[in-house]
Enzyme design. Structure first.
Site, PDB file in Angstrom:
ATOM      1  CD1 TRP A 127       2.085   8.571   5.275  1.00  0.00           C
ATOM      2  CD2 TRP A 127      -0.127   8.626   5.620  1.00  0.00           C
ATOM      3  NE1 TRP A 127       1.522   7.487   4.636  1.00  0.00           N
ATOM      4  CE2 TRP A 127       0.171   7.495   4.833  1.00  0.00           C
ATOM      5  CE3 TRP A 127      -1.462   8.859   5.974  1.00  0.00           C
ATOM      6  CZ2 TRP A 127      -0.808   6.614   4.392  1.00  0.00           C
ATOM      7  CZ3 TRP A 127      -2.431   7.980   5.531  1.00  0.00           C
ATOM      8  CH2 TRP A 127      -2.102   6.872   4.751  1.00  0.00           C
ATOM      9  CG  ASP A 208      -2.857   8.713  11.582  1.00  0.00           C
ATOM     10  OD1 ASP A 208      -3.081   7.528  11.898  1.00  0.00           O
ATOM     11  OD2 ASP A 208      -2.408   9.041  10.461  1.00  0.00           O
ATOM     12  CB  ALA A 210      -0.473   4.502  12.000  1.00  0.00           C
ATOM     13  CE  LYS A 243       2.639   1.118   8.713  1.00  0.00           C
ATOM     14  NZ  LYS A 243       1.697   1.812   7.895  1.00  0.00           N
TER      15      LYS A 243
HETATM   16  C1  LMR Z   1       4.107   4.695   4.994  1.00  0.00           C
HETATM   17  O1  LMR Z   1       4.009   5.856   5.432  1.00  0.00           O
HETATM   18  O2  LMR Z   1       5.056   4.302   4.316  1.00  0.00           O
HETATM   19  C2  LMR Z   1       3.020   3.694   5.329  1.00  0.00           C
HETATM   20  O3  LMR Z   1       2.045   4.273   6.145  1.00  0.00           O
HETATM   21  C3  LMR Z   1       2.469   3.037   4.130  1.00  0.00           C
HETATM   22  C4  LMR Z   1       1.587   3.913   3.308  1.00  0.00           C
HETATM   23  O4  LMR Z   1       0.460   3.501   3.032  1.00  0.00           O
HETATM   24  O5  LMR Z   1       1.994   5.014   2.906  1.00  0.00           O
END
Ligand code: LMR
Length: 394
Positions: A127, A208, A210, A243
């Site tokens: 991410w 993590d 999520a 989410k």
């Molecule tokens: C994403 O990866 O799009 C989500 O987790 C939102 C974000 O905060 O980046």
């Protein structure tokens, strides 16, 4: 003082979200930011959340401070939801946090206090906000190979080889399920091998988490995490409810710390709470109170699980249908991996220039690394999207 500053780089995901909002085209398609969307393209408030919020509105008698840990019952419920009975209760502690990002931050700061020279290893890719967030907490980062874009599969051997350079006390960031941005997850044998590696090399896993409930369902999505939690002496977990309860803007999350024994768990937890106090003092209450109400009320909980499962199944169906559409449009199996991957995201394997063309010429918004949000795909326009992708690739 500010004249010497240069503007900070923009977050790519949030910048794309703003660009999409400003695009006047009525047939534009948003496959950017990771928010769940229904068939109409809406990110609706979940039924159980709406019911819990109404109850909260009627029943709440005070807005006075709750405390550093946040809502204790919420914390107990989150510990149970994530860990089940994988770890004896005296070995772990849970603290409410402002979203998954808040949980990642406070855990990273606590780990930095425990071991200032530790290196945190994270997947390539990961991410995009991981590196800024973790380095702001003071941790050094290094990456390990994870994903082969050409085949859409994991580079597991390369991952293990690279991690053999990790030192005692280093930290290994893993995505609990629905890897962001690739959608490619480890299987249980691979989780087991990583658990062995962590025990052998005294590496601390940092999960993590999520997208619980978006991959294979609540039970399947916790299996890898519980397996590793049951074997390693120390571990931390950042949980997001953004989410799976669709409470994005309410900032609901939890930070979990697992230690070798109760006394060490208490000590680590005291640092987690002291980090919290020094950064934002206390977590926001509203969203966590609604989640607590759902998890402790059998009818609301059943309804939440039902709606969550519908969301998951919609994404699973979209994956299969979209892979079929891409097969028809490209006359190849190049994109078949999309059907097998999990959760909200997959990477198409396009260059940044091809992603720009997709946006400019076809009004289709994807992240620059060609990550798409599967839930953003309009079910009745899959062939159009597939043809547009093939047009920019050829
Ligand atoms: C994403 O990866 O799009 C989500 O987790 C939102 C974000 O905060 O980046």
């Amino acid at each position: 003082m500010f004249e010497s500053m240069e503007a900070a780089p923009k977050d790519k995901i949030l910048a794309l979200m703003a660009q999409y909002r400003e695009d006047p085209r009525t047939d534009k398609i948003d496959l950017g930011v990771g928010v769940y969307k229904d068939e109409e393209g809406n990110t609706a408030v979940m039924r159980a959340i709406r019911a819990a919020e109404k109850r909260l509105h009627d029943e709440q008698e005070t807005k006075t401070y709750v405390g550093l840990q946040g809502d204790k019952v919420f914390c107990e419920e989150m510990g149970q939801l994530v860990l089940g009975d994988a770890v004896p209760a005296d070995r772990f502690r849970v603290c409410q946090a402002p979203g998954g990002s808040g949980a990642l931050s406070i855990l990273a700061m606590m780990l930095h206090r425990a071991h200032p020279h530790a290196t945190l290893w994270l997947s390539d890719p990961s991410w995009p906000n991981h590196i800024p967030l973790l380095t702001t907490a003071g941790l050094k980062t290094q990456s390990y190979p994870y994903y082969d874009a050409a085949t859409g599969s994991l580079l597991f051997e390369e991952m293990v080889d690279t991690l053999s350079a990790a030192e005692k006390g280093d930290i290994l960031l893993l995505h609990g399920c629905c890897h962001n941005p690739t959608g490619a997850d480890m299987n249980l044998d691979q989780w087991r091998a990583i658990a062995d590696l962590c025990v052998e090399r005294q590496i601390v896993p940092f999960v993590d988490f999520a997208y619980l409930g978006f991959g294979g369902g609540l039970a399947e999505d916790t299996a890898g995490l519980r397996l590793i939690a049951g074997r390693v002496p120390e571990m931390v977990i950042a949980v997001s409810c953004s989410k799976n309860f669709a409470v994005y803007r309410e900032r609901v999350g939890a930070a979990i710390v697992i230690a070798r024994n109760a006394a060490e768990a208490d000590t680590a937890f005291s640092h987690l709470l002291s980090v919290t106090r020094s950064v934002y003092s206390m977590p926001p209450d509203h969203g966590a109170a609604a989640v607590r109400m759902i998890l402790t009320d059998p009818a609301l909980r059943a309804d939440w699980q039902h709606e969550l499962e519908e969301m998951r199944l919609r994404m699973e169906t979209l994956r299969g249908d979209f892979a079929d559409a891409l097969r028809r449009a490209s006359n190849s199996d190049r994109f078949d991996f999309i059907a097998d991957q999990k959760g909200m995201f997959s990477r198409l394997g396009l260059s940044p220039e091809q992603v720009d063309r997709l946006r400019e010429e076809h009004g289709i918004y994807a992240i620059g690394d060609s990550r798409i949000n599967i839930a953003g795909l309009p079910g009745d326009r899959l062939d159009d999207v597939a043809r547009a992708i093939v047009a920019v690739v050829d």
